[in-house]
Write a protein that holds these residues in place. Sequence first.
Motif, mmCIF file in Angstrom:
data_model
loop_
_atom_site.group_PDB
_atom_site.id
_atom_site.type_symbol
_atom_site.label_atom_id
_atom_site.label_comp_id
_atom_site.label_asym_id
_atom_site.label_seq_id
_atom_site.Cartn_x
_atom_site.Cartn_y
_atom_site.Cartn_z
ATOM 1 N N VAL A 471 0.898 -1.228 0.166
ATOM 2 C CA VAL A 471 -0.039 0.001 0.023
ATOM 3 C C VAL A 471 0.889 1.201 0.102
ATOM 4 O O VAL A 471 0.575 2.202 -0.789
ATOM 5 C CB VAL A 471 -0.765 -0.085 1.313
ATOM 6 N N VAL A 472 2.069 1.171 0.798
ATOM 7 C CA VAL A 472 2.812 2.389 1.037
ATOM 8 C C VAL A 472 3.665 2.657 -0.266
ATOM 9 O O VAL A 472 3.740 3.719 -0.706
ATOM 10 C CB VAL A 472 3.666 2.555 2.216
ATOM 11 N N GLN A 501 18.759 -16.069 1.314
ATOM 12 C CA GLN A 501 18.942 -15.537 2.809
ATOM 13 C C GLN A 501 19.442 -14.061 3.025
ATOM 14 O O GLN A 501 19.456 -13.596 4.269
ATOM 15 C CB GLN A 501 20.468 -16.189 3.076
ATOM 16 N N TYR A 502 19.181 -13.277 2.075
ATOM 17 C CA TYR A 502 19.431 -11.702 2.026
ATOM 18 C C TYR A 502 18.173 -11.010 1.389
ATOM 19 O O TYR A 502 18.014 -9.920 1.409
ATOM 20 C CB TYR A 502 20.524 -11.238 1.158
ATOM 21 N N GLN A 503 17.036 -11.806 1.509
ATOM 22 C CA GLN A 503 15.704 -11.169 0.886
ATOM 23 C C GLN A 503 15.291 -9.970 1.532
ATOM 24 O O GLN A 503 14.993 -9.071 1.200
ATOM 25 C CB GLN A 503 14.810 -12.349 0.755
ATOM 26 N N MET A 504 15.215 -10.357 2.887
ATOM 27 C CA MET A 504 14.631 -9.498 3.804
ATOM 28 C C MET A 504 15.477 -8.136 3.867
ATOM 29 O O MET A 504 14.986 -7.086 3.966
ATOM 30 C CB MET A 504 14.333 -9.870 5.186
ATOM 31 N N MET A 505 16.970 -8.538 4.015
ATOM 32 C CA MET A 505 17.736 -7.154 4.011
ATOM 33 C C MET A 505 17.545 -6.346 2.665
ATOM 34 O O MET A 505 17.440 -5.215 2.600
ATOM 35 C CB MET A 505 19.043 -7.845 4.130
ATOM 36 N N ALA A 510 15.515 -1.545 -0.259
ATOM 37 C CA ALA A 510 14.629 -1.221 -1.603
ATOM 38 C C ALA A 510 13.605 -0.133 -0.757
ATOM 39 O O ALA A 510 13.341 1.079 -1.389
ATOM 40 C CB ALA A 510 13.953 -2.090 -2.001
ATOM 41 N N LEU A 511 12.880 -0.679 0.464
ATOM 42 C CA LEU A 511 12.039 0.445 0.844
ATOM 43 C C LEU A 511 12.522 1.689 1.362
ATOM 44 O O LEU A 511 12.113 2.946 1.330
ATOM 45 C CB LEU A 511 11.374 -0.233 2.184
ATOM 46 N N ILE A 512 13.813 1.739 1.960
ATOM 47 C CA ILE A 512 14.516 2.679 2.375
ATOM 48 C C ILE A 512 14.729 3.745 1.233
ATOM 49 O O ILE A 512 14.364 4.980 1.109
ATOM 50 C CB ILE A 512 15.823 2.462 2.972
ATOM 51 N N ILE A 513 15.204 3.398 0.277
ATOM 52 C CA ILE A 513 15.500 3.971 -1.168
ATOM 53 C C ILE A 513 14.439 4.696 -1.559
ATOM 54 O O ILE A 513 14.297 5.746 -2.000
ATOM 55 C CB ILE A 513 16.274 3.217 -2.050
ATOM 56 N N MET A 514 13.166 3.950 -1.645
ATOM 57 C CA MET A 514 11.824 4.199 -2.182
ATOM 58 C C MET A 514 11.571 5.380 -1.332
ATOM 59 O O MET A 514 10.926 6.252 -1.651
ATOM 60 C CB MET A 514 10.980 3.198 -2.206
ATOM 61 N N GLU A 520 5.847 9.233 -1.586
ATOM 62 C CA GLU A 520 4.360 9.359 -2.020
ATOM 63 C C GLU A 520 4.001 8.219 -2.714
ATOM 64 O O GLU A 520 2.709 7.800 -2.901
ATOM 65 C CB GLU A 520 4.137 10.532 -2.934
ATOM 66 N N GLY A 521 4.984 7.184 -3.099
ATOM 67 C CA GLY A 521 4.454 5.987 -3.704
ATOM 68 C C GLY A 521 4.738 6.013 -5.340
ATOM 69 O O GLY A 521 4.849 7.135 -5.729
ATOM 70 N N LEU A 522 4.476 5.068 -5.729
ATOM 71 C CA LEU A 522 4.494 4.750 -7.324
ATOM 72 C C LEU A 522 3.567 5.499 -8.058
ATOM 73 O O LEU A 522 3.960 6.229 -9.033
ATOM 74 C CB LEU A 522 4.901 3.402 -7.609
#
Length: 551
Positions: A471-472, A501-505, A510-514, A520-522
């Motif tokens: 959503v965000v 093993q690195y997916q969540m990292m 990616a969320l931080i960069i976004m 405001e979102g895509l």
Amino acid sequence: MTVTIRTARTLTAVGAALTLVSPFLAWTWTARYPGNLTLNGYPGGSQLVTLVTGLLAVAFTTRHLAPGGAVRALRAASLAALTSTWITVGAIAVTLGGVVNIEPGGWLAAAGTALLAAGAHTLPDDTVDSPPPGRKLPRAVEIAVITAVFLAAMYILAYGITTESAEEFLAFLPAAGLGVKALSASGLAARLSRITARNRTATAIAAFAAALAFPFTQTGDQYTAIADNILVFAAVALGLNIVVGLVGLLDLGYVAFLGTGAYTAALVSGSTFSTLDIGPWPFWATALLGMAVSLVAGVLIGAPTLRLHGDYLAIVTLGFGEIFRITVNNLDGTSGPSLTNGPNGINSVPNVEILGFDLGEPHTVLGVEFGRFANYYLLLLAVIALIVFVYARAGDSRIGRAWIALREDEKAATAMGIEGFRYKLLAFGLGASLAGLAGTVMAHLQTNAVPDNYKFADTAPPNSAFLLAAVVLGGMGTISGPLVGAALLYLIPAKFEFFNQYQMMLFGLALIIMMRFRPEGLVPDRKHQLEFHDEEVARAEARRAAAEATA
């Protein structure tokens, strides 16, 4: 200055020519690299991405297709070609064991995209702060434009879904993102937005028709199964968007309502593992029951908690989500009453049967054989259409305006006579019922309902963390935002399984960069976009005022 501009234009022209020629040459000598980049005269795999982004860059070398500014659009398109090409060339070297495996076509592509990007970023900026809105086209032409755009968007999404390797998807993803940025910078996206606003019914029909075309392009169920899971994820994210996007309530346990609908459907499905001697019920009755039970669950959890605000409400909803998972895990006849079979869940949930059609059996539609997952794809499209209709009607109604008022300033809304608790409880219940509807389909699609599917966070969606992120990331308060966010957040973990093993990292990064560059979102709501970029808007207004004063 003239020499610099001439040099920049020369670099851009030479780079564009090399970029467009290179996909027709071999990039490697062996078919061991995904996409078979060994052929001359026939682009394939990631070469198609380079060709399309190169054509997009060439289109923006003229101002006629970029009312908002050709240079920024050209820069974004050139970066799309550059990143896609260099990722592919680098992957060839890494996958096959050295740069010796890169054929001249690959080197030509790398050099051409580099020259194209260098030339584009040397050109002076020609951005127009307030591009002209453009003349209104005949209605038939506008509908044709809308249809063509949605078909193109569906083709691009289908390409991303059907990429056979992580290397191809890794080359596709940044190219798609930067391509969209190029269209936005050019001003074409704004013009398209005005056209769709004038033709909302045609836009909805075109979007549904484009989505309906996807299974007709598939010869098997491999990628249709991925599309099914994306649609389930998107349906739940749309329901959550009512709570988060329209009302502004932070719900961290929303996946529990999905589980409520799934367990309800599984219990009355006639499964041999069901602990209730009920069923099988018709699907329409199962769907209504799943929505009703989820609605009751939403009201029961919302009534005592929605007087809380902010972090406190988030903590309570997080606790509710975990309580649901632990409860269904313990209803095994040993730790509690025998209802859900505990950690084993309810398995062997039969396929949906509608009007005599068993969705588990293949059927022929317009000469195309639809397998099990294609059948469920059509059912999920109908569910998405229903949820979108409910969302749109609720958002445009008096209730929707009350929700938005509560989101913006609850104290002011209450002072104006809006009963905050009642409206928030209504949103909570409506969102829960829509999640329950998606859960009923999910139980039949996955043929089970088990507790591990409804965690707060996991390496694969749907779970509460990924739903909120969809959503965000997609854009709160919009219809298309959660759909885009859900598609991305499902595809990225599915395609990058080698990063297990690195997916969540990587997901967190990616969320931080976004959030840093596009908070405001895509697909942002216009009001949110202005709130997050008020300084940029102020600077644009100042530039416009200075230009008018100078004139």
